[in-house]
Design a protein around this motif. Sequence first.
Motif, PDB file in Angstrom:
ATOM      1  N   CYS A  22      -1.282  -6.284   3.644  1.00 18.01           N
ATOM      2  CA  CYS A  22      -0.180  -5.368   3.328  1.00 18.01           C
ATOM      3  C   CYS A  22       1.097  -5.841   4.001  1.00 18.01           C
ATOM      4  O   CYS A  22       1.117  -6.049   5.214  1.00 18.01           O
ATOM      5  CB  CYS A  22      -0.519  -3.947   3.785  1.00 18.01           C
ATOM      6  N   ALA A  48      -8.366  -0.789   7.741  1.00 15.09           N
ATOM      7  CA  ALA A  48      -9.574  -1.577   7.474  1.00 15.09           C
ATOM      8  C   ALA A  48      -9.256  -3.064   7.313  1.00 15.09           C
ATOM      9  O   ALA A  48     -10.165  -3.881   7.148  1.00 15.09           O
ATOM     10  CB  ALA A  48     -10.268  -1.061   6.223  1.00 15.09           C
ATOM     11  N   ALA A 101      -5.874   7.662   2.102  1.00 17.09           N
ATOM     12  CA  ALA A 101      -6.671   6.515   1.660  1.00 17.09           C
ATOM     13  C   ALA A 101      -5.920   5.207   1.875  1.00 17.09           C
ATOM     14  O   ALA A 101      -6.512   4.182   2.246  1.00 17.09           O
ATOM     15  CB  ALA A 101      -7.042   6.678   0.188  1.00 17.09           C
ATOM     16  N   MET A 102      -4.589   5.225   1.661  1.00 17.01           N
ATOM     17  CA  MET A 102      -3.798   4.014   1.878  1.00 17.01           C
ATOM     18  C   MET A 102      -3.752   3.657   3.367  1.00 17.01           C
ATOM     19  O   MET A 102      -3.829   2.489   3.737  1.00 17.01           O
ATOM     20  CB  MET A 102      -2.378   4.215   1.338  1.00 17.01           C
ATOM     21  N   SER A 148      -2.002  -1.312  -3.966  1.00 23.60           N
ATOM     22  CA  SER A 148      -2.662  -0.071  -4.361  1.00 23.60           C
ATOM     23  C   SER A 148      -1.732   1.112  -4.174  1.00 23.60           C
ATOM     24  O   SER A 148      -0.889   1.129  -3.274  1.00 23.60           O
ATOM     25  CB  SER A 148      -3.921   0.157  -3.502  1.00 23.60           C
ATOM     26  N   LEU A 164       0.882  -1.167   0.000  1.00 25.10           N
ATOM     27  CA  LEU A 164       0.000   0.000   0.000  1.00 25.10           C
ATOM     28  C   LEU A 164       0.916   1.212   0.000  1.00 25.10           C
ATOM     29  O   LEU A 164       1.765   1.350   0.882  1.00 25.10           O
ATOM     30  CB  LEU A 164      -0.916   0.017   1.232  1.00 25.10           C
ATOM     31  N   GLU A 185      -6.892  -4.443   4.983  1.00 23.84           N
ATOM     32  CA  GLU A 185      -6.419  -4.915   3.685  1.00 23.84           C
ATOM     33  C   GLU A 185      -5.025  -5.527   3.841  1.00 23.84           C
ATOM     34  O   GLU A 185      -4.175  -4.974   4.540  1.00 23.84           O
ATOM     35  CB  GLU A 185      -6.383  -3.764   2.685  1.00 23.84           C
ATOM     36  N   ASP A 212      -6.094   4.313   5.471  1.00 18.93           N
ATOM     37  CA  ASP A 212      -7.425   3.792   5.783  1.00 18.93           C
ATOM     38  C   ASP A 212      -7.573   2.337   5.335  1.00 18.93           C
ATOM     39  O   ASP A 212      -8.215   1.531   6.012  1.00 18.93           O
ATOM     40  CB  ASP A 212      -8.497   4.656   5.122  1.00 18.93           C
ATOM     41  N   LYS A 213      -6.996   2.000   4.185  1.00 17.02           N
ATOM     42  CA  LYS A 213      -7.047   0.614   3.707  1.00 17.02           C
ATOM     43  C   LYS A 213      -6.335  -0.312   4.691  1.00 17.02           C
ATOM     44  O   LYS A 213      -6.820  -1.411   4.999  1.00 17.02           O
ATOM     45  CB  LYS A 213      -6.398   0.507   2.323  1.00 17.02           C
TER      46      LYS A 213
END
Length: 231
Positions: free
Chosen positions: A51, A47, A40-41, A34, A7, A49, A43-44
């Motif tokens: 990584c 959440a 936003a990264m 991503s 990320l 995601e 937040d990913k």
Amino acid sequence: MSSLHILSGGAAQGLVQQLRGSFYNETGRAIEGSFGAVGAMRDKLLAGEPCDVLILTQPLIDELTVAGRVAPGSARALGRVRTGVAVKTGEAAPRVDTPGALKAALLAARGLYFPDPHKATAGIHFMNVLKRLGVEQQLASVLRTYPNGATAMKAMAEAEGPGLIGCTQVTEIRYTPGVQLVAMLPKEFELATVYTAAVTSKAEQPQAARMLIDLLASPTAAELRRAGGFE
């Protein structure tokens, strides 16, 4: 072998893309993930995601280290990235070296392309520049925002007609075909951001993650970093 998950802020996308082949040859692993606005990264990651490697601004890496999301001692700075002004390739470069010249150039533009003004480092900064220049409302109809600087510059390159101006981090300008760097923002509005790579605390492949970070920060990749806009 399974892929390494990343990320990353958009500023490092070009560098990672250029080193994908070397990393695969060295490890047999592809890189998946991503690239986008650093907020936003983050937040990913929060959440859940997957990584292994995180590339964000130094303050965000510090924040996530304190929160236990980054492996202590794994962070390595890739370099400082400044924010610049761009036009489509081949177009005349406007003067942007003083606040007055920048204001005149922006007011004359038919479209202003820049990243997310809420989650992207350069986008937040550029919106603040517009406010400081007192032109935010005047230019509202020509603002064109995108998830990150790379997508903003790609959209500007593909847009019809002359008179378009972009503003984002230099790395995203230099790695995008069809746009060219005019200059950095005037000294009064300068933004220089240090990007740092780190292994996440829940990395499934921590050893491979460290290998990628070593490659990104290595002396052999120094010229790629400089050419792409890292200082």
